[in-house]
Design a protein around this motif. Structure first.
Motif, PDB file in Angstrom:
ATOM      1  N   ASN A 254      -0.213   3.583   7.472  1.00  0.00           N
ATOM      2  CA  ASN A 254      -0.597   2.329   6.830  1.00  0.00           C
ATOM      3  C   ASN A 254      -1.562   1.547   7.728  1.00  0.00           C
ATOM      4  OD1 ASN A 254      -0.585  -0.251   5.585  1.00  0.00           O
ATOM      5  ND2 ASN A 254       1.365   0.281   4.643  1.00  0.00           N
TER       6      ASN A 254
ATOM      7  N   ASN B   4       5.913   8.714  -3.422  1.00  0.00           N
ATOM      8  CA  ASN B   4       6.422   7.466  -2.853  1.00  0.00           C
ATOM      9  C   ASN B   4       6.851   6.491  -3.945  1.00  0.00           C
ATOM     10  OD1 ASN B   4       6.335   7.798  -0.136  1.00  0.00           O
ATOM     11  ND2 ASN B   4       4.651   6.382   0.235  1.00  0.00           N
ATOM     12  N   GLU B   5       6.018   6.336  -4.969  1.00  0.00           N
ATOM     13  CA  GLU B   5       6.369   5.396  -6.033  1.00  0.00           C
ATOM     14  C   GLU B   5       7.598   5.891  -6.797  1.00  0.00           C
ATOM     15  OE1 GLU B   5       3.421   4.505  -9.060  1.00  0.00           O
ATOM     16  OE2 GLU B   5       4.808   3.156 -10.067  1.00  0.00           O
TER      17      GLU B   5
ATOM     18  N   GLY C   3       2.892   5.269   5.275  1.00  0.00           N
ATOM     19  CA  GLY C   3       3.275   4.863   3.928  1.00  0.00           C
ATOM     20  C   GLY C   3       2.227   5.055   2.861  1.00  0.00           C
ATOM     21  N   LEU C   4       0.993   5.351   3.239  1.00  0.00           N
ATOM     22  CA  LEU C   4      -0.084   5.350   2.255  1.00  0.00           C
ATOM     23  C   LEU C   4      -0.171   6.691   1.516  1.00  0.00           C
ATOM     24  CD1 LEU C   4      -1.684   2.730   2.213  1.00  0.00           C
ATOM     25  CD2 LEU C   4      -3.575   3.923   3.290  1.00  0.00           C
ATOM     26  N   PRO C   5       0.138   6.705   0.206  1.00  0.00           N
ATOM     27  CA  PRO C   5       0.170   7.991  -0.476  1.00  0.00           C
ATOM     28  C   PRO C   5      -1.228   8.563  -0.727  1.00  0.00           C
ATOM     29  CG  PRO C   5       0.564   6.221  -2.030  1.00  0.00           C
ATOM     30  CD  PRO C   5       0.461   5.587  -0.670  1.00  0.00           C
TER      31      PRO C   5
ATOM     32  N   PHE D 289      -3.736  11.014  -3.029  1.00  0.00           N
ATOM     33  CA  PHE D 289      -3.918  11.641  -4.333  1.00  0.00           C
ATOM     34  C   PHE D 289      -4.927  12.766  -4.158  1.00  0.00           C
ATOM     35  CE2 PHE D 289      -2.156   7.521  -5.354  1.00  0.00           C
ATOM     36  CZ  PHE D 289      -1.276   7.818  -6.379  1.00  0.00           C
TER      37      PHE D 289
ATOM     38  N   SER E 167       2.708   8.713  -7.487  1.00  0.00           N
ATOM     39  CA  SER E 167       2.803   9.266  -6.140  1.00  0.00           C
ATOM     40  C   SER E 167       4.302   9.505  -5.927  1.00  0.00           C
ATOM     41  CB  SER E 167       2.276   8.272  -5.101  1.00  0.00           C
ATOM     42  OG  SER E 167       3.172   7.186  -4.959  1.00  0.00           O
TER      43      SER E 167
ATOM     44  N   THR F 261      10.651   5.625  -4.551  1.00  0.00           N
ATOM     45  CA  THR F 261      10.991   4.226  -4.274  1.00  0.00           C
ATOM     46  C   THR F 261      11.649   3.586  -5.487  1.00  0.00           C
ATOM     47  OG1 THR F 261       9.175   4.020  -2.715  1.00  0.00           O
ATOM     48  CG2 THR F 261      10.073   1.981  -3.561  1.00  0.00           C
TER      49      THR F 261
ATOM     50  N   LEU G 262      -2.409  -1.616   7.705  1.00  0.00           N
ATOM     51  CA  LEU G 262      -2.223  -3.075   7.821  1.00  0.00           C
ATOM     52  C   LEU G 262      -2.190  -3.559   9.269  1.00  0.00           C
ATOM     53  CD1 LEU G 262       0.424  -4.258   5.183  1.00  0.00           C
ATOM     54  CD2 LEU G 262      -2.015  -4.798   5.311  1.00  0.00           C
TER      55      LEU G 262
ATOM     56  N   GLY H 101       0.796  -1.228   0.000  1.00  0.00           N
ATOM     57  CA  GLY H 101       0.000   0.000   0.000  1.00  0.00           C
ATOM     58  C   GLY H 101       0.820   1.264   0.000  1.00  0.00           C
ATOM     59  N   MET H 102       2.120   1.123  -0.194  1.00  0.00           N
ATOM     60  CA  MET H 102       2.996   2.271  -0.010  1.00  0.00           C
ATOM     61  C   MET H 102       3.167   3.142  -1.241  1.00  0.00           C
ATOM     62  SD  MET H 102       6.827   2.001   1.303  1.00  0.00           S
ATOM     63  CE  MET H 102       7.544   2.368  -0.281  1.00  0.00           C
ATOM     64  N   CYS H 103       3.078   2.552  -2.433  1.00  0.00           N
ATOM     65  CA  CYS H 103       3.450   3.352  -3.601  1.00  0.00           C
ATOM     66  C   CYS H 103       2.269   3.786  -4.451  1.00  0.00           C
ATOM     67  CB  CYS H 103       4.490   2.621  -4.444  1.00  0.00           C
ATOM     68  SG  CYS H 103       3.833   1.400  -5.579  1.00  0.00           S
TER      69      CYS H 103
END
Lengths: 280, 471
Positions: free
Chosen positions: B404, B255-256, B236-238, B240, B253, B259, B406, A220-222
């Motif tokens: 996050n 993050n993507e 961690g959860l981007p 939008f 994002s 990363t 989870l 769920g991070m990217c």
């Protein structure tokens, strides 16, 4: 490092491996996936879990050699190690209250469809399986499907094995003849799932599809795996990979899956020794 | 002796050179510059700078050691309070923390505390050969979830007290945001690795490829004999924006994008992970992450990179040095602009046109500043009829992240607030679940490395007290 306990070539482009990963094996359920890296500079790729052996602590994966990473993975043999293996990720396939189910698998998607079919069979549901391949040479897991299906239909695009035609043909016939499925589950290329949904929609049969978009982390991070489902943005890695087929924007998903086509083509050519040979 | 009014300049790679490489931008003080900068410190009795530091480093004491050229001595003082000095010296927003309280800053520029911290840590890493003294084990096991700044700090503090600490990391590499988020040119990964290796020498074990909430649950950790658990799983959860066009190819994002470049090393050409090498890039947002994404895009070969930020330069939340560096490198700031739509290519005559579905531009609306909001920042107000299109082929959303879910979803009895942040008692990091502590972005939502470290430290102390009181 994670050991390859077993390797079996299913057809010229599809390979099955059992990977030693006891923690994942203990938890993995049908419909969930793992992410692996073959080596230190490798990319992270998601693969759906094709089965878990708790006793031996192994997780079964089945993959088609389509790009640089799967090509590198296919080079590995029994006893070799892969760098990283993490899971189980995503949500398991929901099985509650389903008495009669039709599982539709296409190509290597059948590898993912199999554990789902096995799970329903184990729970006592009536399982009808329709599996489709391009031709006879690419047919995989026939015996395994036979063992867990009350009815199995094999389709090939060119008619070289089983019945000639696409998977939606027998599905449509079944629905028209009055088969009452509690659920249809479609797993395969996005275009196939789109047409399965188009087939079931007029009959209003609940239809679940298993999406497999581009991913990196799988937690769920990217957000790279985002899809539009029911007009909302969903992440396949944590919200899925199973979604209500009637709500998925398949055209967008197909479009997004081509984001790195050029790069992948180039990578594959770089990795494949055949392309490096001089032509004499 | 007359006081030098300005900080000693930090030697840096020249802007136009560094904009084309991923090597570290700032080169660090030499011993001579460090001593000269240390001599600017007044060594005040009331030590206001210490108050400004979230982990309360004895700043005047370490600076005194630098004055005497006892750099290892200076390191030992910092190490008493901070587990990651080489990291903090690089990424802390010193201008709003220690340096903002510096007495010298009232009339002149404050002492370059961050630059000195960085120098001291680098000096130690390059020159120190001894092994750390490993404390005797006390036999108690603690699990730390996440190997980012809060987790590493908590693990380090507990290991130094004799606890057997295992850190569980979901990714294949330890470091959390320090390795997947912050780029090489701002924080070289070798430095993070060095800090992780130091913790390992203290007996900390790092288990990568374990997703708590999936591979194992918190309850299973307790069954396994861990007596306390620290949750430092980050935000961690981007997010939008929810505007049309966000699913187009070429929209990332932050993050993507980061990363792919940082963790997966797409920047160095040997990696198998693809990343878009766009020519014109819009980064939406004004924080450190936005600056990192913009400067990464530039280094990947973009000709134009725009920061699109809806307020003015006064409100921009990024660290001052990052904004300055970005401007020097040629990042173009489109301030008081808010995106309303991302536009894509669509060839109605050819469905197979390879350009279909790729980004072509971003439509924005101009804003002006209105009344201050609840945080005291002036609110951007859209100016009607001022929409225009900036042609770009890539859009990176850097507008924040959420915790996050989870762990929350798989841990009974762990309460979270409406933003998904784990609810804790601030002075201890204690959560609603017995034996579970939390800190960092998983609690606060996206914040800074040093605040996360502070929370890790607080929790380590509370965990020590909790376990001691039970036995």
């Amino acid at each position: 490092m994670y050991k390859i306990a077993k390797k079996r070539v299913l057809n010229p482009t599809v390979t099955m491996m059992d990977i030693e990963a006891p923690l994942v094996a203990k938890k993995g359920k049908a419909g969930q996936f793992i992410i692996l890296r073959v080596d230190k500079d490798g990319e992270r790729i998601p693969l759906t879990i094709a089965g878990c052996d708790v006793e031996n602590g192994t997780v079964k994966i089945i993959f088609q050699v389509v790009g640089a990473t799967t090509m590198a993975l296919n080079q590995k043999n029994e006893g070799d190690y892969i760098e990283d293996f993490v899971g189980p990720l995503g949500c398991p396939t929901k099985t509650d209250g389903v008495k009669k189910v039709c599982i539709v698998g296409g190509g290597v998607g059948c590898a993912i469809a199999l554990p789902v079919a096995q799970e329903f069979h184990k729970l006592g549901a009536e399982v009808h399986s329709i599996v489709g391949f391009r031709n006879k040479d690419l047919v995989i897991l026939e015996d395994e499907f036979k063992a867990c299906s009350d009815k199995l239909t094999i389709m090939t695009d060119d008619g070289s094995y089983g019945r000639h035609g696409v998977v939606t043909l027998p599905l449509k016939e079944a629905l028209e003849s009055g088969e009452k499925y509690d659920e249809v589950i479609a797993i395969g290329p996005v275009i196939m799932m789109k047409f399965v949904v188009a087939t079931t929609r007029p009959f209003n049969v609940p239809t679940t599809v298993s999406m497999n978009p581009i991913m990196i982390d799988g937690t769920g991070m990217c957000g790279g795996c985002r899809l539009t489902v029911g007009g909302k943005t969903k992440f396949a890695c944590v919200d899925g990979p199973d979604f209500n087929g009637f709500e998925v924007d398949f055209d967008e998903a197909m479009e997004r899956s081509t984001m790195y086509s050029d790069f992948e083509r180039h990578e594959r050519e770089e990795t494949c020794n055949l392309f490096r040979q001089e032509v004499k | 002796m007359a006081i030098q009014p300005k900080k000693h300049e930090m030697p840096v790679q020249e802007a136009l050179v560094r904009a084309k490489n991923f090597k570290e931008v700032a080169l660090g003080y030499t011993p001579e510059i460090a001593v000269a900068e240390a001599q600017r410190c007044l060594n005040c009795k009331n030590r206001p700078c210490v108050e400004g530091c979230p982990v309360n480093i004895s700043i005047p004491d370490f600076i005194s050691k630098v004055k005497e050229s006892d750099f290892e001595g200076a390191y030992q003082i910092i190490a008493q309070s901070s587990s990651l000095p080489a990291v903090c010296g690089r990424v802390c927003p010193q201008e709003t923390q220690c340096e903002s309280k510096c007495t010298l800053g009232i009339k002149f520029e404050p002492v370059g505390i961050g630059r000195l911290e960085r120098f001291v840590a680098d000096y130690h890493n390059q020159n120190y050969v001894g092994e750390p003294e490993v404390p005797q084990s006390n036999g108690h096991k603690v699990a730390v979830i996440g190997s980012g700044p809060s987790g590493l700090t908590c693990a380090g503090d507990l290991a130094k007290k004799g606890y057997k600490v295992t850190v569980f990391e979901a990714l294949h590499l330890a470091g959390g945001v320090l390795v997947y988020g912050i780029p090489e040119f701002r924080l070289p990964k070798a430095i993070v690795q060095k800090e992780v290796d130091t913790l390992k020498k203290y007996g900390v074990e790092v288990e990568t490829n374990v997703v708590i909430g999936k591979t194992l649950t918190i309850d299973e950790l307790f069954e396994d004999g861990y007596e306390a658990v620290f949750v430092g799983s980050g935000a961690g959860l981007p997010r939008f924006m929810g505007i049309p066009g966000e699913s187009l190819k070429g929209v990332y994002s932050a993050n993507e994008f980061l990363t792919r470049s940082n963790l997966m090393k797409a920047y160095d050409g040997h990696s198998h992970t693809p990343i878009m090498h766009a020519k014109t890039v819009a980064v939406v947002g004004g924080g450190n992450v936005a600056m990192d994404a913009a400067r990464t895009a530039l280094r990947l070969g973009a000709d134009h990179v725009y920061i699109i930020y809806r307020r003015s330069m006064e409100e921009i939340p990024a660290r001052k040095e990052e904004v300055e560096h970005a401007e020097e490198e040629g990042i173009e700031f489109k301030i008081l602009n808010n995106p309303v739509e991302i536009l894509g290519y669509h060839n109605p005559d050819d469905r197979r046109d390879p350009k279909n579905g790729f980004v072509t531009g971003i439509k924005v609306i101009k804003c002006e500043l209105g009344e201050p909001d609840s945080n005291g920042r002036r609110r951007p107000v859209e100016i009607p009829g001022s929409k225009y299109v900036i042609p770009v082929d890539c859009v990176i959303m850097a507008i924040g992240t959420s915790p996050n879910p989870l762990i929350k979803n798989t841990t009974e009895g762990l309460d979270v607030n409406k933003h998904g942040g784990i609810i804790v008692e601030e002075s201890t990091g204690k959560t609603s679940k017995e034996g579970v502590f939390a800190g960092g972005d998983a609690v606060t939502g996206a914040a800074t490395v040093i605040l996360a470290m502070g929370a890790g430290k607080t929790a380590a102390k509370a965990i020590d007290e909790y376990i001691s009181s039970k036995n």
